[in-house]
Design an enzyme around this catalytic site. Structure first.
Site, PDB file in Angstrom:
ATOM      1  CD  GLU A  90      -2.891  -1.054   2.355  1.00 28.94           C
ATOM      2  OE1 GLU A  90      -2.877  -0.065   3.113  1.00 28.94           O
ATOM      3  OE2 GLU A  90      -3.680  -1.992   2.474  1.00 28.94           O
ATOM      4  CB  CYS A 103       2.819   7.471   3.383  1.00 24.65           C
ATOM      5  SG  CYS A 103       3.262   6.291   4.649  1.00 24.65           S
ATOM      6  CB  CYS A 110       6.283  -4.969   9.547  1.00 24.16           C
ATOM      7  SG  CYS A 110       7.598  -4.177  10.488  1.00 24.16           S
ATOM      8  CB  CYS A 114       4.649  -2.054  16.707  1.00 22.62           C
ATOM      9  SG  CYS A 114       6.341  -1.673  16.241  1.00 22.62           S
ATOM     10  CB  CYS A 117       1.574  -1.439  14.045  1.00 23.11           C
ATOM     11  SG  CYS A 117       1.813  -1.394  12.264  1.00 23.11           S
ATOM     12  CB  SER A 199       9.268   6.705   9.829  1.00 24.56           C
ATOM     13  OG  SER A 199       8.785   6.309  11.081  1.00 24.56           O
ATOM     14  CG  LEU A 222      10.383   7.285  21.997  1.00 21.80           C
ATOM     15  CD1 LEU A 222      11.598   6.376  22.014  1.00 21.80           C
ATOM     16  CD2 LEU A 222      10.790   8.699  22.438  1.00 21.80           C
ATOM     17  CG  ASN A 301      -6.458   6.151  13.386  1.00 22.57           C
ATOM     18  OD1 ASN A 301      -7.411   6.841  13.732  1.00 22.57           O
ATOM     19  ND2 ASN A 301      -5.528   6.556  12.555  1.00 22.57           N
ATOM     20  CB  CYS A 344       0.009   6.409  11.636  1.00 22.16           C
ATOM     21  SG  CYS A 344       1.498   5.689  12.263  1.00 22.16           S
TER      22      CYS A 344
HETATM   23  S1  SF4 Z   1       4.750   0.373  13.435  1.00 19.67           S
HETATM   24 FE1  SF4 Z   1       6.165   0.148  11.709  1.00 19.67          FE
HETATM   25  S2  SF4 Z   1       7.819  -1.124  12.544  1.00 19.67           S
HETATM   26 FE2  SF4 Z   1       6.078  -1.391  13.931  1.00 19.67          FE
HETATM   27  S3  SF4 Z   1       5.011  -3.230  13.142  1.00 19.67           S
HETATM   28 FE3  SF4 Z   1       4.076  -1.405  12.202  1.00 19.67          FE
HETATM   29  S4  SF4 Z   1       5.118  -1.210  10.233  1.00 19.67           S
HETATM   30 FE4  SF4 Z   1       6.398  -2.512  11.528  1.00 19.67          FE
END
Ligand code: SF4
Length: 355
Positions: A90, A103, A110, A114, A117, A199, A222, A301, A344
């Site tokens: 995307e 972006c 990934c 996180c 995310c 980033s 962070l 979000n 994000c």
């Molecule tokens: S915030 Fe960034 S580094 Fe963390 S899981 Fe999502 S895509 Fe990966």
């Protein structure tokens, strides 16, 4: 058919030399591909007909397949691109007051995981090639008709690039560097390093290299003010704890010079990282490591299955005020594109269901 997009300038020159042509042909091609955005060799009229025919028979400049292009009510846009192996990636356009940022993604999925995310739930599927990274910007320029011959630089809407989409760019370092060098090249797309932000979630050993190899701006996800919280919500912190991360940030800043500052992304998670004491910890952290910082506070979000909720507005404002009082710019990000999941941490195509 060989793909030309994604070759470095030197690789393109080597390719052209290998077929017995003069190096200036590579320069012409580079200009047509990255400055004019041409995908048809026949339109490259300063190249002789027989050579154009040869190019057509041996090379391709084709774009990837865009399987979805949504424009949100706030003018943000999202492209879902299908790669050759059918994996999806995307790209998002985030408009700002007069211009905006594209972006781009660097991986499918990934590995960082996180907890807040959505992309992290996909796990890493594979790295994107340099071509697949560059093509995202090309697709955006096609959509907005912003190639050099169509729009002057000052009037372009797609003014900035943020390497903040799916994936951890520093886990795909070589391809990310190669792609950004193509995007920045002054004879092609010519997007200035001052308009590019990379980033990272905190791959500390690679952060100083960003200053050396690319000289682009740095943003660091962070999201926590101490190792205890960061270990919980960002597993990468166990490998690169805050001390290593801050040392790396300091080194980046020393290399980039006095005027550079680092943007720290901080997602506001209710009851997790949003207390005043956390803001104070952040301030102490910046002072201890002498880092010139700006904070981007991101209201979380929520997504289906997520274990977190967004902090209350009152707490976000209080948090921002504490940072600002200490001298750190701390804008609260207005979430753009919620209706198309372009905000994000939402770049996984609503659990990768693109149908
Ligand atoms: S915030 Fe960034 S580094 Fe963390 S899981 Fe999502 S895509 Fe990966």
């Amino acid at each position: 058919m060989k793909e030309l997009i994604g070759l470095s300038k030197q690789e393109l020159e080597d390719e052209i030399k290998a077929i017995g042509e003069k190096p200036f042909r590579a320069k012409q091609l580079w200009h047509f591909i990255y400055n004019q955005g041409l995908t048809d060799f026949d339109l490259m009229t300063t190249i002789s007909k027989p050579l154009r025919k040869f190019f057509k028979e041996n090379y391709t400049l084709s774009r990837p397949k865009v399987i979805k292009n949504e424009i949100s009510s706030d003018k943000s846009a999202k492209w879902v691109i299908e790669l050759k192996d059918k994996k999806k990636v995307e790209t998002v356009f985030i408009p700002e007051e007069d211009r905006g940022a594209v972006c781009i993604s660097t991986q499918v999925g990934c590995a960082c995981g996180c907890k807040f995310c959505l992309t992290g739930t996909m796990k890493l599927q594979r790295n994107l090639s340099a071509r697949e990274i560059v093509e995202q910007v090309m697709v955006a320029r096609d959509t907005y008709n912003e190639w050099q011959n169509a729009v002057e630089e000052d009037n372009r809407v797609l003014s900035n690039i943020v390497v903040m989409g799916m994936g951890e760019p520093l886990h795909n370092y070589d391809n990310t560097v190669k792609a950004l060098k193509i995007i920045m090249d002054g004879d092609g797309m010519a997007i200035s390093k001052r308009r590019i932000t990379l980033s990272t979630s905190g791959v500390a050993d690679k952060i100083p290299l960003v200053a050396k190899d690319l000289e682009v701006k740095l943003a660091v996800s962070l999201h926590a003010s101490n190792d205890g919280i960061r270990n919980e919500i960002m597993p990468i912190n166990r490998k690169y704890p805050i001390n290593d991360l801050m040392e790396a940030c300091k080194e980046y800043q020393d290399l980039r010079g006095k005027r550079s500052y680092i943007t720290f992304e901080y997602v506001m998670l209710k009851g997790i990282n949003d207390k005043l004491s956390h803001a104070k910890e952040l301030i102490r952290m910046m002072e201890q490591y002498k880092i010139k910082a700006k904070f981007n506070l991101i209201p979380f979000n929520s997504w289906e299955g997520s274990e977190f909720t967004c902090s209350d507005d009152r707490d976000i404002i209080r948090f921002a005020e504490a940072l600002m009082k200490a001298g750190y710019a701390s804008p609260i990000r207005v979430s753009r594109g919620r209706d198309i999941s372009a905000a994000c941490g939402q770049l996984a195509g609503k659990n990768a269901n693109y149908d």
